[in-house]
Scaffold this active site. Structure first.
Site, PDB file in Angstrom:
ATOM      1  CD  GLU A 116      23.697   3.580 -14.985  1.00 33.17           C
ATOM      2  OE1 GLU A 116      24.257   2.533 -15.350  1.00 33.17           O
ATOM      3  OE2 GLU A 116      23.334   4.469 -15.774  1.00 33.17           O
ATOM      4  CG  HIS A 140      26.313   7.813 -11.801  1.00 31.35           C
ATOM      5  ND1 HIS A 140      27.152   8.387 -12.724  1.00 31.35           N
ATOM      6  CD2 HIS A 140      25.068   7.825 -12.377  1.00 31.35           C
ATOM      7  CE1 HIS A 140      26.459   8.730 -13.810  1.00 31.35           C
ATOM      8  NE2 HIS A 140      25.191   8.411 -13.609  1.00 31.35           N
ATOM      9  CG  HIS A 142      23.633  12.993 -14.067  1.00 31.49           C
ATOM     10  ND1 HIS A 142      22.333  12.854 -14.502  1.00 31.49           N
ATOM     11  CD2 HIS A 142      24.162  11.742 -14.113  1.00 31.49           C
ATOM     12  CE1 HIS A 142      22.088  11.582 -14.796  1.00 31.49           C
ATOM     13  NE2 HIS A 142      23.173  10.884 -14.558  1.00 31.49           N
ATOM     14  CD  GLU A 170      42.313  20.636  -3.202  1.00 31.74           C
ATOM     15  OE1 GLU A 170      41.191  20.197  -3.477  1.00 31.74           O
ATOM     16  OE2 GLU A 170      42.576  21.250  -2.172  1.00 31.74           O
ATOM     17  CG  HIS A 211      25.788   9.569 -18.208  1.00 31.60           C
ATOM     18  ND1 HIS A 211      25.058   8.475 -18.617  1.00 31.60           N
ATOM     19  CD2 HIS A 211      25.378   9.797 -16.941  1.00 31.60           C
ATOM     20  CE1 HIS A 211      24.239   8.086 -17.669  1.00 31.60           C
ATOM     21  NE2 HIS A 211      24.418   8.873 -16.622  1.00 31.60           N
TER      22      HIS A 211
HETATM   23  P1  13P Z   1      18.462   5.519 -11.783  1.00 30.45           P
HETATM   24  O1  13P Z   1      17.307   6.433 -11.389  1.00 30.45           O
HETATM   25  O2  13P Z   1      17.980   4.194 -12.323  1.00 30.45           O
HETATM   26  O3  13P Z   1      19.450   5.371 -10.652  1.00 30.45           O
HETATM   27  O4  13P Z   1      19.216   6.199 -13.006  1.00 30.45           O
HETATM   28  C1  13P Z   1      19.751   7.477 -12.900  1.00 30.45           C
HETATM   29  C2  13P Z   1      20.999   7.644 -13.687  1.00 30.45           C
HETATM   30  O5  13P Z   1      21.748   8.569 -13.436  1.00 30.45           O
HETATM   31  C3  13P Z   1      21.327   6.670 -14.758  1.00 30.45           C
HETATM   32  O6  13P Z   1      22.631   6.829 -15.205  1.00 30.45           O
HETATM   33 ZN    ZN Z   2      23.445   8.823 -14.781  1.00 28.16          ZN
END
Ligand code: 13P
Ligand code: ZN
Length: 285
Positions: A116, A140, A142, A170, A211
């Site tokens: 990413e 980023h 998940h 809040e 995602h």
């Molecule tokens: P990477 O291991 O390449 O960082 O990818 C993980 C991910 O969450 C892709 O969206």
């Molecule tokens: Zn991801």
């Protein structure tokens, strides 16, 4: 100073481990990047490796030409960062056009920066510009409950913002600009990077449907805290909507206006619409 002993590397590792402990980083899920300050680059310069090969970023970020970033490696597991940081993370340098990077430290067992990287760097470029250089962290994760919400709420900025604000008092104070939503797209390329960085012009939070989430902030605490707050709201919403399809009572538009006044934050009126009757499962909102 040893690179691993610097404050920014230690802060980066702690944040990555905090995210893993929260359950947001199964396998290699998620990635993190930090834009180094000039004095931090000078502090570690004697310990950087000889310059390697230039590699295309996959996006052009001229606003970041010559900058250094600490990033997670592609395919590396967040759960391993704390025990073997030099194998899992890297410092990269960008060229004078912002089109290529080269590895200057880390990934000692091989590997490349996160897949990413285009989204991280395009977000950094936007945030550097719109915050006068204040923002340095892009994260980023998940996040389970935000991902779940993207299956049951319309993928509309106004709907997500209003629902997340309503879940905890809040929230409008923590993310007064609201959140943006990216419809499902193929991850890891320039196209999703363009869509995400466009949202980062106005928001610090971008949700990727089915995602996860991207957040931007000035430092590790603020960025982690932002993502944590948004995810906690999503968890409350998932609990509520697991019990009933429609809330019995909630925080109203006028309540939000009062919060904005009391906490001196400007809440855009586009999120304070009069709500139509809505229950989970309805078409539209
Ligand atoms: P990477 O291991 O390449 O960082 O990818 C993980 C991910 O969450 C892709 O969206
Ligand atoms: Zn991801």
């Amino acid at each position: 100073m040893r690179i691993l002993d610097t404050k920014f590397v230690r802060g980066f590792i702690k944040m990555a481990d905090d995210g893993f402990q929260q359950g947001w980083h199964e396998r290699n899920g998620g990635n993190l990047s930090y834009r180094l300050k000039p004095e931090e680059v000078e502090e570690i310069r004697p310990r950087l490796n000889e310059s390697g090969e230039w590699t295309p970023i996959g996006a052009a970020v001229p606003g970041l030409a010559g900058e250094y970033f600490l990033v997670t490696g592609s395919g590396k597991y967040f759960r391993n960062i704390i025990v073997d940081p030099e194998a899992c993370i890297a410092i990269i340098e960008l060229d004078d056009k912002g089109e290529n990077y080269r590895l200057r430290w880390g990934l000692v067992e091989g590997g490349v920066p996160t897949s990413e990287l285009p989204t991280h760097l395009m977000n950094h470029e936007v945030k550097k510009r719109v915050t006068n250089g204040a923002h340095r962290v892009i994260y980023h994760a998940h996040t389970t409950n935000i991902i779940a919400l993207t299956f049951i709420l319309p993928l509309v900025d106004e709907v997500f913002t209003r629902e997340l604000w309503e879940a905890a008092t809040e929230c409008p104070v923590v993310f007064p600009q609201g959140v943006g939503v990216v419809n499902w797209m193929v991850p890891g390329g320039r196209e999703i990077a363009v869509a995400t960085s466009k949202l980062m012009e106005q928001y610090d939070v971008a949700i990727w449907a089915h995602h996860g989430m991207f957040c931007s902030g000035e430092n590790f605490d603020l960025t982690f805290g932002l993502l944590h707050t948004v995810e906690k709201s999503a968890e409350i919403l998932i609990k509520v909507y697991s019990v009933v399809p429609k809330k019995l009572q909630t925080i109203t538009a006028d309540n939000f206006r009062a919060v904005g006044k009391a906490f001196h934050v400007e809440l855009p009126e586009k999120f304070l619409f009069e709500k139509p009757e809505f229950k989970i499962g309805d078409e539209g909102f």
